[in-house]
Scaffold this active site. Structure first.
Site, PDB file in Angstrom:
ATOM      1  N   LYS A 178       0.944  -1.145   0.002  1.00  0.00           N
ATOM      2  CA  LYS A 178       0.001  -0.061   0.004  1.00  0.00           C
ATOM      3  C   LYS A 178       0.921   1.057  -0.165  1.00  0.00           C
ATOM      4  O   LYS A 178       1.744   1.490   0.918  1.00  0.00           O
ATOM      5  CB  LYS A 178      -0.934   0.047   1.259  1.00  0.00           C
ATOM      6  CG  LYS A 178      -1.857   1.158   1.228  1.00  0.00           C
ATOM      7  CD  LYS A 178      -2.829   1.226   2.490  1.00  0.00           C
ATOM      8  CE  LYS A 178      -3.598   2.553   2.556  1.00  0.00           C
ATOM      9  NZ  LYS A 178      -4.584   2.643   3.509  1.00  0.00           N
ATOM     10  N   GLU A 216       7.471  -6.784   1.446  1.00  0.00           N
ATOM     11  CA  GLU A 216       6.113  -6.909   2.162  1.00  0.00           C
ATOM     12  C   GLU A 216       5.442  -8.389   2.034  1.00  0.00           C
ATOM     13  O   GLU A 216       4.738  -8.770   2.712  1.00  0.00           O
ATOM     14  CB  GLU A 216       5.150  -5.707   1.674  1.00  0.00           C
ATOM     15  CG  GLU A 216       5.893  -4.441   1.996  1.00  0.00           C
ATOM     16  CD  GLU A 216       5.655  -4.011   3.465  1.00  0.00           C
ATOM     17  OE1 GLU A 216       5.056  -4.803   4.142  1.00  0.00           O
ATOM     18  OE2 GLU A 216       6.189  -3.004   3.907  1.00  0.00           O
ATOM     19  N   LYS A 231      -2.209  -1.517  -3.598  1.00  0.00           N
ATOM     20  CA  LYS A 231      -3.267  -0.620  -3.551  1.00  0.00           C
ATOM     21  C   LYS A 231      -2.097   1.046  -3.825  1.00  0.00           C
ATOM     22  O   LYS A 231      -1.185   0.958  -3.241  1.00  0.00           O
ATOM     23  CB  LYS A 231      -3.774  -0.386  -2.348  1.00  0.00           C
ATOM     24  CG  LYS A 231      -4.777   0.794  -1.976  1.00  0.00           C
ATOM     25  CD  LYS A 231      -5.249   0.928  -0.699  1.00  0.00           C
ATOM     26  CE  LYS A 231      -5.939   2.009  -0.389  1.00  0.00           C
ATOM     27  NZ  LYS A 231      -6.444   1.976   1.190  1.00  0.00           N
ATOM     28  N   TYR A 296     -14.835   1.232  -7.469  1.00  0.00           N
ATOM     29  CA  TYR A 296     -16.159   2.021  -7.290  1.00  0.00           C
ATOM     30  C   TYR A 296     -17.012   1.956  -8.351  1.00  0.00           C
ATOM     31  O   TYR A 296     -18.168   2.447  -8.493  1.00  0.00           O
ATOM     32  CB  TYR A 296     -15.740   3.441  -6.743  1.00  0.00           C
ATOM     33  CG  TYR A 296     -15.016   3.581  -5.298  1.00  0.00           C
ATOM     34  CD1 TYR A 296     -15.735   3.563  -4.224  1.00  0.00           C
ATOM     35  CD2 TYR A 296     -13.732   3.638  -5.218  1.00  0.00           C
ATOM     36  CE1 TYR A 296     -15.188   3.725  -3.173  1.00  0.00           C
ATOM     37  CE2 TYR A 296     -12.909   3.693  -4.258  1.00  0.00           C
ATOM     38  CZ  TYR A 296     -13.584   3.421  -2.986  1.00  0.00           C
ATOM     39  OH  TYR A 296     -12.953   3.717  -1.777  1.00  0.00           O
TER      40      TYR A 296
HETATM   41  C1  PBG Z   1      -7.262   3.979   5.437  1.00  0.00           C
HETATM   42  C2  PBG Z   1      -7.593   3.628   4.081  1.00  0.00           C
HETATM   43  C3  PBG Z   1      -7.387   4.581   3.026  1.00  0.00           C
HETATM   44  C4  PBG Z   1      -8.116   3.765   1.971  1.00  0.00           C
HETATM   45  C5  PBG Z   1      -8.538   2.653   2.400  1.00  0.00           C
HETATM   46  N1  PBG Z   1      -8.197   2.412   3.604  1.00  0.00           N
HETATM   47  C6  PBG Z   1      -6.932   5.919   3.097  1.00  0.00           C
HETATM   48  C7  PBG Z   1      -5.625   6.099   3.600  1.00  0.00           C
HETATM   49  O1  PBG Z   1      -4.756   5.223   3.669  1.00  0.00           O
HETATM   50  O2  PBG Z   1      -5.435   7.308   4.069  1.00  0.00           O
HETATM   51  C8  PBG Z   1      -8.233   4.536   0.361  1.00  0.00           C
HETATM   52  C9  PBG Z   1      -9.044   3.865  -0.478  1.00  0.00           C
HETATM   53  C10 PBG Z   1      -9.463   4.754  -1.542  1.00  0.00           C
HETATM   54  O3  PBG Z   1      -8.956   5.727  -1.845  1.00  0.00           O
HETATM   55  O4  PBG Z   1     -10.667   4.547  -2.326  1.00  0.00           O
HETATM   56  N2  PBG Z   1      -7.020   3.068   6.366  1.00  0.00           N
END
Ligand code: PBG
Length: 307
Positions: A178, A216, A231, A296
């Site tokens: 992530k 990771e 992500k 989405y």
């Molecule tokens: C935070 C989290 C985030 C998203 C999912 N879980 C945002 C962040 O890390 O600040 C983002 C998902 C998206 O942008 O659609 N735990």
């Protein structure tokens, strides 16, 4: 006959933003395909998705500011509205797969995914809270636990806690690679969860790095992850491909809010065609090697598949 990639509705995961109360349906201006919904609307949304063949959901709570504190205690309250909604959904739609979110940010007055002390994120003390959060979520009926916090060692802490409490069948979708991305903006608007100070660069990954995703991957795999997530997705297709080639675990990808917002905004201006751009984007994530795609646009893809 010669198409190498085929998208199916089974690959899609629909995100849900939930709020406490009744009769609430608030569109997110920066992500017009999504809304914050109370249970009555969530129920209708899930019904509509299930009717279209979408059976996987990932759920996030938008928590009132007054309930937030530095340790995110509301996330551990077994009667919080998020867990109540999960219980009701699983009772009403036993066939769905419900994925949770484990992180402090929706519940934290600091807006960070971990505990903050003297401006720093305290990794190891956060693990205990994350593990407890996973246990109450499993207790509410979530099928899969989704740690999105990026603390080191959290998959192991969560797996041990779940097993200890008898939730041996609850699986873990680990947010493995992530990145500290600019593309989470609309999501943070939806949950009102932006960090109050600093940024998330000490725990989320540097977009410059790819080999680090392999590290990771190794850690999360050893710690007991059942799925590995990359992500964002579109800007990290190379990382999705890398992990799908190096791991035998299923690969998940999160087509994040800002990535979807780009297509929506450009199509509103008439600069790209909505349907073809959406299809191409989601197909590219599949082509790169992801089998579970959180987007989405799940309902849009399902609609196009029906045609
Ligand atoms: C935070 C989290 C985030 C998203 C999912 N879980 C945002 C962040 O890390 O600040 C983002 C998902 C998206 O942008 O659609 N735990």
């Amino acid at each position: 006959m010669i198409a190498e990639t085929s998208l199916r509705v089974e690959h899609l995961v629909q995100p849900l933003f939930v709020v406490d109360g009744e009769g609430i349906h608030q569109r997110i201006p920066s992500l017009p395909v999504a809304a914050r919904m109370s249970y009555d609307y969530v129920r209708a949304e899930v019904k509509q998705c299930v009717d279209m063949g979408i059976k996987q959901f990932i759920m996030f709570p938008a928590v009132d500011e007054s309930l937030k504190d530095p340790i995110g205690s509301y996330g551990l309250d077994p009667n919080n509205f998020y867990l109540q909604i999960a219980r009701k959904l699983k009772a009403e739609f036993p066939e769905i797969v419900l994925i949770s979110d484990v992180a402090l940010d929706p519940y934290s007055s600091d807006g960070h995914d971990g505990l903050v002390r003297d401006g720093k994120i305290v990794n190891d003390e956060t693990l205990e809270i994350l593990a407890q959060m996973a246990v109450v979520q499993a207790g509410a009926g979530f099928d899969m636990i989704g740690p999105s916090d990026m603390m080191d060692g959290r998959v192991e802490a969560i797996r041990e806690a779940l097993d200890e409490y008898g939730f041996t069948d609850t699986s873990i979708v680990s947010y493995c690679a992530k990145y500290a991305s600019a593309f989470y903006g609309p999501f943070r608007d939806a949950l009102d969860s932006a960090p109050k100070s600093g940024d998330k660069k000490t725990y989320q990954m540097d977009p410059a790095n790819k080999r680090e995703a392999l590290l990771e991957m190794e850690l999360d795999t050893q710690e007991g992850a059942d799925f590995l997530m990359v992500k964002p997705a579109i800007h990290y297709l190379d990382v999705i491909q890398l992990l799908s080639e190096h791991s035998h675990l299923p690969i998940a990808a999160y087509h994040v809010s800002g990535e979807c917002a780009l297509i929506i905004a450009a199509s509103e201006k008439g600069w790209v065609k909505y349907d073809t751009a959406v299809w191409e984007a989601v197909q590219s994530i599949k082509r790169a090697g992801a089998s579970m795609i959180i987007t989405y646009f799940a309902k849009d893809i399902a609609r196009m598949l029906q045609k």
